[in-house]
Enzyme design. Sequence first.
Site, short mmCIF file in Angstrom:
data_model
loop_
_atom_site.label_atom_id
_atom_site.label_comp_id
_atom_site.label_asym_id
_atom_site.label_seq_id
_atom_site.Cartn_x
_atom_site.Cartn_y
_atom_site.Cartn_z
N ASN A 115 28.26 30.66 62.41
CA ASN A 115 27.94 29.73 63.72
C ASN A 115 27.34 28.62 62.86
OD1 ASN A 115 26.14 29.36 65.95
ND2 ASN A 115 24.57 29.61 64.50
N ARG A 173 22.90 27.64 72.01
CA ARG A 173 24.21 27.56 71.53
C ARG A 173 24.54 26.31 70.93
NH1 ARG A 173 26.20 31.27 76.43
NH2 ARG A 173 26.04 32.98 75.56
N ASP A 182 24.76 23.40 62.71
CA ASP A 182 25.51 24.14 63.79
C ASP A 182 26.88 23.70 63.91
OD1 ASP A 182 24.80 26.41 65.65
OD2 ASP A 182 25.47 24.88 67.19
N ARG A 210 31.18 42.44 61.11
CA ARG A 210 30.22 42.16 61.80
C ARG A 210 30.08 40.59 61.97
NH1 ARG A 210 25.02 39.47 60.81
NH2 ARG A 210 23.44 40.27 61.89
N ASP A 212 28.03 37.44 62.76
CA ASP A 212 26.53 36.96 62.59
C ASP A 212 25.98 36.21 63.90
OD1 ASP A 212 23.98 36.81 61.11
OD2 ASP A 212 24.36 34.99 61.10
N HIS A 216 24.31 32.55 69.59
CA HIS A 216 24.34 31.05 69.42
C HIS A 216 25.63 30.40 69.16
CE1 HIS A 216 20.21 32.01 68.58
NE2 HIS A 216 20.57 32.88 67.91
N GLU A 248 26.60 40.50 66.81
CA GLU A 248 25.23 40.50 66.58
C GLU A 248 24.57 39.64 67.81
OE1 GLU A 248 21.12 39.08 64.55
OE2 GLU A 248 22.77 38.02 64.70
N ARG A 352 25.77 53.01 62.69
CA ARG A 352 25.42 52.38 61.35
C ARG A 352 24.33 52.73 60.66
NH1 ARG A 352 25.04 46.08 61.69
NH2 ARG A 352 22.94 46.62 62.37
C1 AAO Z 1 15.89 30.67 56.39
C2 AAO Z 1 14.30 30.51 56.62
C3 AAO Z 1 13.95 29.42 57.82
C4 AAO Z 1 14.64 28.24 57.48
C5 AAO Z 1 16.24 28.30 57.35
C6 AAO Z 1 17.06 27.20 57.03
O1 AAO Z 1 13.69 31.72 57.01
O2 AAO Z 1 12.62 29.19 57.74
O3 AAO Z 1 14.64 27.37 58.61
O4 AAO Z 1 16.28 29.40 56.33
O5 AAO Z 1 16.75 26.60 55.88
C7 AAO Z 1 18.51 35.01 57.89
C8 AAO Z 1 17.14 35.05 57.98
C9 AAO Z 1 16.31 33.62 58.22
C10 AAO Z 1 16.76 32.67 57.48
C11 AAO Z 1 18.26 32.59 57.63
C12 AAO Z 1 18.87 31.36 56.84
O6 AAO Z 1 16.40 35.89 58.78
O7 AAO Z 1 14.92 33.68 58.10
O8 AAO Z 1 16.30 31.34 57.55
O9 AAO Z 1 18.99 33.62 57.12
O10 AAO Z 1 18.82 31.60 55.40
C13 AAO Z 1 17.35 35.08 65.90
C14 AAO Z 1 19.06 35.14 66.08
C15 AAO Z 1 19.60 36.19 64.99
C16 AAO Z 1 19.27 35.91 63.61
C17 AAO Z 1 17.78 36.18 63.58
C18 AAO Z 1 17.12 36.39 62.35
O11 AAO Z 1 19.26 35.20 67.32
O12 AAO Z 1 21.00 35.80 65.13
O13 AAO Z 1 17.39 35.24 64.42
N1 AAO Z 1 19.85 36.99 62.73
C19 AAO Z 1 21.03 36.68 62.14
C20 AAO Z 1 20.94 37.56 60.82
C21 AAO Z 1 19.85 36.78 59.93
C22 AAO Z 1 20.14 35.48 59.39
C23 AAO Z 1 20.86 34.77 60.71
C24 AAO Z 1 21.36 35.46 61.99
C25 AAO Z 1 21.17 33.24 60.45
O14 AAO Z 1 21.04 38.92 60.95
O15 AAO Z 1 19.60 37.68 58.63
O16 AAO Z 1 18.86 34.92 59.22
O17 AAO Z 1 22.44 33.38 59.81
C26 AAO Z 1 14.14 36.36 69.46
C27 AAO Z 1 15.51 36.17 70.10
C28 AAO Z 1 16.59 36.37 68.94
C29 AAO Z 1 16.10 35.60 67.58
C30 AAO Z 1 14.47 36.06 67.27
C31 AAO Z 1 14.28 35.60 66.01
O18 AAO Z 1 13.89 37.64 69.65
O19 AAO Z 1 15.87 37.19 70.87
O20 AAO Z 1 17.90 36.04 69.27
O21 AAO Z 1 16.97 36.14 66.45
O22 AAO Z 1 13.88 35.85 68.34
O23 AAO Z 1 13.98 34.30 66.32
C32 AAO Z 1 10.59 40.04 71.00
C33 AAO Z 1 11.61 39.60 71.97
C34 AAO Z 1 12.81 39.30 71.29
C35 AAO Z 1 12.56 38.16 70.30
C36 AAO Z 1 11.51 38.67 69.29
C37 AAO Z 1 11.06 37.63 68.27
O24 AAO Z 1 10.71 41.29 70.46
O25 AAO Z 1 11.92 40.54 72.79
O26 AAO Z 1 13.92 38.85 72.00
O27 AAO Z 1 10.36 38.94 70.05
O28 AAO Z 1 10.58 36.49 68.87
#
Ligand code: AAO
Length: 512
Positions: A115, A173, A182, A210, A212, A216, A248, A352
């Site tokens: 992405n 997206r 992006d 998988r 990622d 988005h 994901e 998993r």
């Molecule tokens: C890091 C730093 C950031 C910095 C960035 C760039 O932490 O501060 O800005 O670098 O320098 C991982 C880490 C991130 C890290 C990133 C890059 O987790 O902390 O950022 O690597 O190094 C969203 C996405 C989902 C993503 C998830 C973490 O939709 O795809 O965020 N997961 C994957 C991987 C993950 C990885 C990335 C993607 C990026 O598995 O390891 O990030 O490659 C809502 C939305 C979700 C959203 C979450 C979190 O969830 O629905 O889509 O996930 O928020 O933002 C309730 C709601 C629920 C909601 C939740 C939280 O439970 O029902 O829907 O509250 O608000």
Amino acid sequence: MKLFILWTLFGLSFAQHNPHFRLGRTAIVHLFEWRWVDIAAECERFLGPKGFGGVQISPPNEHIVLGSPWRPWWQRYQPISYKLCSRSGSEDEFKDMITKCNNVGVNIYVDAVINHMCGAAGGEGNHSSCGSWFNTSKKDFPGVPYSSWDFNDSKCKTGSGDIENYSEKHQVRDCRLVSLLDLALQKDYVRGKVAEYMNKLIDLGVAGFRVDACKHMWPGDLENVYGRLHNLNTTWFPSSSRPFIFQEVIDLGGEAISSSEYVHLGRVTEFKYGAKLGTVFRKWHGEKLCYTRNWGEGWGFMPDGNALVFIDNHDNQRGHGAGGSSIITFWDSKLHKMAVGYMLAHPYGVTRVMSSYRWERNFVNGKDENDWMGPPSNSNGSTKPVPINPDQTCGDGWVCEHRWRQITNMVIFRNVVSGQPLSNWWENQSNQVAFGRGDRGFIVFNNDDRDLDVTLNTGLASGTYCDIISGQKEGNRCTGKQIHVDGNSRAHFRISNRDEDPFVAIHAESKL
Ligand code: AAO
């Protein structure tokens, strides 16, 4: 012609739901942050012999390197190029792992980060895992190469350029996820580069991906990329096998984008599964295990054939991503074994298992300030090997949930009962439940605050069975509890709520 187009569309997409497990295997383990040499060894010494179907590996491509000794685990979600050198090892080590794992019937699934590239504040230089130079202010990644033309910023309408509101499809997206640059996946050039990367991996012998951060990316863009993918390598897979795709998409409801927009392209991670089962086993909000009688679609989950399920993942075990505090991780080991046991016994979804490393948690106002901590490392930042202790557990901070007897044995249980329907459901209208899988296996849980003492119809042939939770069958000996099934398939179960593991499981191959 129309029929042909329909056939190719459906033929292609539904084929991507198949994990291509070999030898009757059924479960994936995520060896989070493991090195390739350790995964290769684990396939040969443990995963192959114990019947694991596949391994989800951490992203193998070149990523940013952040600080020394900081190096958070999440630097691997910030690609710099598609060269195959990463914190987990070199391209040669990667190839060797794929060959060794495939040769013992264990598939490799790659975590594909397509992405975005690294964060906008990544800077300029060659602080990257293969040493490729890059410049984030110019959006220049010569290691691919990508240039400023290849990013979405002109399409994004938010003030910050980041995603600000998950209820607006276009910004989710077209804008940056947590400032990650992006990629413009509507461009033929970008699609081509991403497909070239994935095809290189397919040709080397991986079984799938998988993908990622699919929420988005536009489903149409993903469909185009998936459509360019090669069939799997025929050294290990039948000809015309499509790569397994699991995407994901975090969908707990209430947002503009739902998982149903992606299910025709491949499987999708069902995040409700671990969040809800966590609530049930913790007995929060009045939930009881007996309410899982209609577990699966009955709980509002996506159709069985589309789901990839798990109790926790690398994000939500440390407060990233979504799922919240109900998620049950290795830190709650007794509940974790039961919840993973339930998942592996139940027919819904492709399963998993998480395999983690320990880190020093530091909660400040409910948030873990150490949620960034990378894998067990040497002082130069390199990842430590996974040493195996004499009792088969792992050392040096590697948790290895997949090696916990109860979990390994339930992976075997799932293989033994594969294809059998859920049967002989029993419950006490509270937190004691039992169910079978045809005439191949039976499991009983006591998550109540009192003992369980009951005679049940198991569906199994008469005989003495070894409980694979308190012990296991070794030769003709049982190291755990023995369960006697009579000529009417009935057996007596006694499970104290104070037992170390208050559940019992038996199957056709644990018969003495
Ligand atoms: C890091 C730093 C950031 C910095 C960035 C760039 O932490 O501060 O800005 O670098 O320098 C991982 C880490 C991130 C890290 C990133 C890059 O987790 O902390 O950022 O690597 O190094 C969203 C996405 C989902 C993503 C998830 C973490 O939709 O795809 O965020 N997961 C994957 C991987 C993950 C990885 C990335 C993607 C990026 O598995 O390891 O990030 O490659 C809502 C939305 C979700 C959203 C979450 C979190 O969830 O629905 O889509 O996930 O928020 O933002 C309730 C709601 C629920 C909601 C939740 C939280 O439970 O029902 O829907 O509250 O608000």
